[in-house]
Write a protein that holds these residues in place. Structure first.
Motif, PDB file in Angstrom:
ATOM      1  N   SER A   4       0.845  -1.244  -0.149  1.00 38.13           N
ATOM      2  CA  SER A   4       0.206   0.163   0.029  1.00 38.13           C
ATOM      3  C   SER A   4       1.030   0.990   0.000  1.00 38.13           C
ATOM      4  CB  SER A   4      -0.752  -0.104   1.295  1.00 38.13           C
ATOM      5  OG  SER A   4      -1.642   0.923   1.177  1.00 38.13           O
ATOM      6  N   PRO A   5       1.250   1.756  -1.139  1.00 34.89           N
ATOM      7  CA  PRO A   5       2.035   2.895  -1.278  1.00 34.89           C
ATOM      8  C   PRO A   5       1.074   4.057  -1.117  1.00 34.89           C
ATOM      9  CG  PRO A   5       2.056   1.844  -3.466  1.00 34.89           C
ATOM     10  CD  PRO A   5       1.061   1.228  -2.664  1.00 34.89           C
ATOM     11  N   SER A   6       1.777   5.061  -0.674  1.00 35.06           N
ATOM     12  CA  SER A   6       0.784   6.451  -0.236  1.00 35.06           C
ATOM     13  C   SER A   6      -0.022   7.147  -1.454  1.00 35.06           C
ATOM     14  CB  SER A   6       1.512   7.493   0.721  1.00 35.06           C
ATOM     15  OG  SER A   6       2.780   7.888  -0.310  1.00 35.06           O
ATOM     16  N   LEU A   7       0.632   7.027  -2.620  1.00 36.95           N
ATOM     17  CA  LEU A   7       0.153   7.872  -3.657  1.00 36.95           C
ATOM     18  C   LEU A   7       0.527   6.989  -4.872  1.00 36.95           C
ATOM     19  CD1 LEU A   7       0.574  11.448  -2.644  1.00 36.95           C
ATOM     20  CD2 LEU A   7      -1.584  10.392  -2.445  1.00 36.95           C
ATOM     21  N   ARG A   8       0.712   5.933  -4.951  1.00 37.05           N
ATOM     22  CA  ARG A   8       1.015   5.221  -6.139  1.00 37.05           C
ATOM     23  C   ARG A   8      -0.102   3.934  -6.042  1.00 37.05           C
ATOM     24  NH1 ARG A   8       7.113   3.958  -5.866  1.00 37.05           N
ATOM     25  NH2 ARG A   8       6.524   4.136  -3.731  1.00 37.05           N
ATOM     26  N   LYS A   9       0.040   3.054  -7.147  1.00 34.94           N
ATOM     27  CA  LYS A   9      -0.666   1.803  -7.453  1.00 34.94           C
ATOM     28  C   LYS A   9      -0.338   1.050  -6.308  1.00 34.94           C
ATOM     29  CE  LYS A   9       0.718   0.816 -11.666  1.00 34.94           C
ATOM     30  NZ  LYS A   9       0.742   0.001 -12.869  1.00 34.94           N
ATOM     31  N   GLY A  10      -1.387   0.416  -5.675  1.00 38.03           N
ATOM     32  CA  GLY A  10      -1.168  -0.673  -5.084  1.00 38.03           C
ATOM     33  C   GLY A  10      -1.214  -1.862  -5.471  1.00 38.03           C
TER      34      GLY A  10
END
Length: 169
Positions: A4-10
């Motif tokens: 779960s990246p903060s603002l990228r693809k999960g």
């Protein structure tokens, strides 16, 4: 493992065991990734209303990409065994700041019932090795048939690294 990246693809990667009565089980590496960032800004408030208080980012449903590739039973069982050993050994310090932050990547690990682990921006050798196994497994799942042997070599190499780190600790 769920990433779960903060603002990228999960994305999430797993090993699926398929069983048919009277036959040996088969395994596949399975990868699911979102097509874009899992977290997006909320819609603006209606004109004339006050800005809502609370979170500035909300989860929303996203379209997913799915990939899978057959995995030799011996390799799958080695990965499962090392993964289980690593996750069962999960311990957390009382320092909550070391468990995550607002920016970065959170990794959530799961190994059978009741065995979970989490790391944020892996610091120590073993979580990093576990992340490397998962990333190489994800690459293997989405590789095309001509690149599978190279991707499988990477899985094997990262698995060897994980097994070595487990035996050191």
């Amino acid at each position: 493992m769920i990433v779960s990246p903060s603002l990228r693809k999960g994305w999430a990667v797993s090993i699926i065991r398929n069983e048919v009565v009277g036959q040996k089980p088969t395994y596949c590496a399975w990868l699911v990734e979102s097509r874009d960032s899992v977290l997006v800004p909320p819609p603006p408030p209606p004109p004339g209303s006050r800005k809502p208080k609370g979170k500035s980012i909300i989860p929303t449903p996203r379209p997913l990409h799915r990939f899978s590739a057959q995995l030799a039973p011996e390799m799958a069982e080695r990965i499962i065994s090392a993964w289980r050993e690593c996750v069962k050994g999960t311990r957390y310090s009382g320092d909550l700041a070391s468990h995550g932050g607002f920016d970065g990547i959170s990794y959530f690990f799961y190994a059978e019932r009741n065995f979970f682990g989490k790391t944020w921006g892996p610091q120590s050798e073993t979580p990093t090795a576990l992340v490397n196994v998962a990333q190489s497994l994800a690459e293997y799942a989405q590789s095309n048939i001509t690149d599978r042997s190279v991707a499988l070599d990477k899985v094997s190499s990262s698995l060897n690294e994980l097994e070595t780190s487990l035996h050191r600790n």
